[in-house]
Scaffold this motif. Structure first.
Motif, short mmCIF file in Angstrom:
data_model
loop_
_atom_site.label_atom_id
_atom_site.label_comp_id
_atom_site.label_asym_id
_atom_site.label_seq_id
_atom_site.Cartn_x
_atom_site.Cartn_y
_atom_site.Cartn_z
N ALA A 24 -33.37 49.13 12.28
CA ALA A 24 -34.09 50.25 12.90
C ALA A 24 -35.38 49.82 13.60
O ALA A 24 -36.28 50.63 13.77
CB ALA A 24 -34.38 51.35 11.87
N ASP A 25 -35.47 48.58 14.04
CA ASP A 25 -36.68 48.07 14.69
C ASP A 25 -36.49 48.06 16.20
O ASP A 25 -36.01 47.09 16.77
CB ASP A 25 -36.98 46.66 14.18
N LEU A 26 -36.88 49.15 16.86
CA LEU A 26 -36.69 49.27 18.31
C LEU A 26 -37.57 48.31 19.10
O LEU A 26 -37.33 48.09 20.29
CB LEU A 26 -36.90 50.71 18.76
N ARG A 27 -38.58 47.70 18.45
CA ARG A 27 -39.36 46.67 19.14
C ARG A 27 -38.49 45.47 19.50
O ARG A 27 -38.83 44.67 20.37
CB ARG A 27 -40.52 46.20 18.27
N ALA A 28 -37.37 45.34 18.83
CA ALA A 28 -36.45 44.23 19.10
C ALA A 28 -35.87 44.28 20.50
O ALA A 28 -35.50 43.24 21.05
CB ALA A 28 -35.32 44.22 18.07
N VAL A 29 -35.81 45.46 21.11
CA VAL A 29 -35.20 45.59 22.44
C VAL A 29 -36.03 44.86 23.49
O VAL A 29 -35.51 43.95 24.16
CB VAL A 29 -34.94 47.07 22.80
N PRO A 30 -37.30 45.19 23.70
CA PRO A 30 -38.07 44.44 24.70
C PRO A 30 -38.27 42.98 24.31
O PRO A 30 -38.32 42.11 25.19
CB PRO A 30 -39.40 45.19 24.79
N GLU A 31 -38.35 42.70 23.01
CA GLU A 31 -38.49 41.31 22.58
C GLU A 31 -37.24 40.50 22.92
O GLU A 31 -37.33 39.35 23.36
CB GLU A 31 -38.79 41.25 21.09
N ALA A 32 -36.08 41.09 22.76
CA ALA A 32 -34.82 40.41 23.11
C ALA A 32 -34.75 40.18 24.61
O ALA A 32 -34.31 39.11 25.07
CB ALA A 32 -33.62 41.24 22.64
N ARG A 33 -35.20 41.16 25.40
CA ARG A 33 -35.21 41.00 26.86
C ARG A 33 -36.11 39.83 27.27
O ARG A 33 -35.73 39.02 28.11
CB ARG A 33 -35.68 42.28 27.55
N ARG A 34 -37.30 39.77 26.68
CA ARG A 34 -38.23 38.67 27.02
C ARG A 34 -37.65 37.31 26.65
O ARG A 34 -37.74 36.35 27.41
CB ARG A 34 -39.57 38.87 26.33
N ALA A 35 -37.06 37.22 25.47
CA ALA A 35 -36.47 35.95 25.03
C ALA A 35 -35.30 35.55 25.93
O ALA A 35 -35.17 34.38 26.31
CB ALA A 35 -36.02 36.07 23.58
N LEU A 36 -34.47 36.51 26.32
CA LEU A 36 -33.36 36.21 27.21
C LEU A 36 -33.87 35.78 28.58
O LEU A 36 -33.35 34.84 29.19
CB LEU A 36 -32.43 37.42 27.33
N ARG A 37 -34.90 36.46 29.08
CA ARG A 37 -35.50 36.10 30.37
C ARG A 37 -35.96 34.64 30.36
O ARG A 37 -35.76 33.91 31.32
CB ARG A 37 -36.67 37.03 30.70
N ALA A 38 -36.56 34.22 29.26
CA ALA A 38 -37.01 32.83 29.14
C ALA A 38 -35.82 31.87 29.16
O ALA A 38 -35.87 30.83 29.82
CB ALA A 38 -37.83 32.63 27.87
N LEU A 39 -34.76 32.21 28.47
CA LEU A 39 -33.55 31.38 28.47
C LEU A 39 -32.94 31.27 29.86
O LEU A 39 -32.47 30.21 30.26
CB LEU A 39 -32.51 31.95 27.49
N LEU A 40 -32.99 32.35 30.62
CA LEU A 40 -32.30 32.42 31.92
C LEU A 40 -33.20 32.12 33.11
O LEU A 40 -32.80 32.34 34.25
CB LEU A 40 -31.69 33.81 32.10
N ARG A 41 -34.40 31.62 32.90
CA ARG A 41 -35.38 31.50 33.99
C ARG A 41 -34.89 30.67 35.17
O ARG A 41 -35.34 30.90 36.28
CB ARG A 41 -36.71 30.99 33.47
N HIS A 42 -33.97 29.74 34.98
CA HIS A 42 -33.45 28.93 36.09
C HIS A 42 -31.95 29.12 36.27
O HIS A 42 -31.28 28.26 36.81
CB HIS A 42 -33.75 27.44 35.84
N TRP A 43 -31.44 30.27 35.85
CA TRP A 43 -29.99 30.47 35.82
C TRP A 43 -29.56 31.48 36.88
O TRP A 43 -30.18 32.52 37.05
CB TRP A 43 -29.57 30.99 34.45
N GLY A 44 -28.50 31.16 37.54
CA GLY A 44 -27.75 32.13 38.33
C GLY A 44 -28.38 32.59 39.62
O GLY A 44 -29.54 32.34 39.94
N LYS A 45 -27.57 33.29 40.35
CA LYS A 45 -27.93 33.92 41.61
C LYS A 45 -28.97 35.01 41.33
O LYS A 45 -28.94 35.63 40.27
CB LYS A 45 -26.65 34.52 42.21
N PRO A 46 -29.89 35.24 42.27
CA PRO A 46 -30.88 36.32 42.05
C PRO A 46 -30.19 37.63 41.65
O PRO A 46 -29.17 38.02 42.22
CB PRO A 46 -31.57 36.45 43.41
N GLY A 47 -30.75 38.26 40.65
CA GLY A 47 -30.22 39.53 40.17
C GLY A 47 -29.30 39.40 38.96
O GLY A 47 -29.14 40.34 38.19
#
Length: 140
Positions: A24-47
């Protein structure tokens, strides 16, 4: 919450993010997005990473809101693209549904996953399930 991000050069496997999502920790949602963004910083086509963040948010939110238990997020970058999986401990399988006007913004998560992911599904395990999606990097 603990992130575990491994670099392919450092280990013999693909770069991966693993995170425990508290009950029930909804803070996990933006935290998961930030962590994923860091993992994907050099990945894939824009978007593509934006789509990955959106779909990850939907799976994480569903696990937190609809199970009442902790869950685990795993995102793995491989040669064929990205695979994100959210594992929980409730056997009830999620089903995409068409929300009605009274649902407001609720009920659209799996429809987004279905529409935007290259592949997605639900895998049952001993206690619960894992909901996953895959995205390729897109043509560069």
């Amino acid at each position: 919450m603990e992130d575990k991000v491994a670099d392919a050069g450092e280990h013999a496997h693909a770069p991966q993010l693993r995170r425990r999502l508290g009950q029930a920790d909804l803070r996990a949602v933006p935290e998961a997005r930030r962590a994923l963004r860091a993992l994907l910083r050099h990945w894939g086509k824009p978007g593509r990473s934006d789509i990955a963040e959106l779909l990850t948010s939907e799976l994480v939110t569903n696990a937190i809101v609809h199970t009442g238990h902790e869950a685990y997020l795993t995102a793995t970058l491989g040669p064929d693209g990205l695979r994100v999986e959210v594992r929980d401990f409730v056997a009830r399988r999620p089903e995409p549904r068409v929300p009605d006007a009274d649902d407001g913004t609720n009920g659209r998560g799996l429809l987004l996953v279905q529409a935007l992911a290259d592949a997605w599904g639900v895998r049952t395990h001993g206690v619960g399930k894992a909901v996953w999606f895959e995205l390729d990097a897109g043509a560069v």
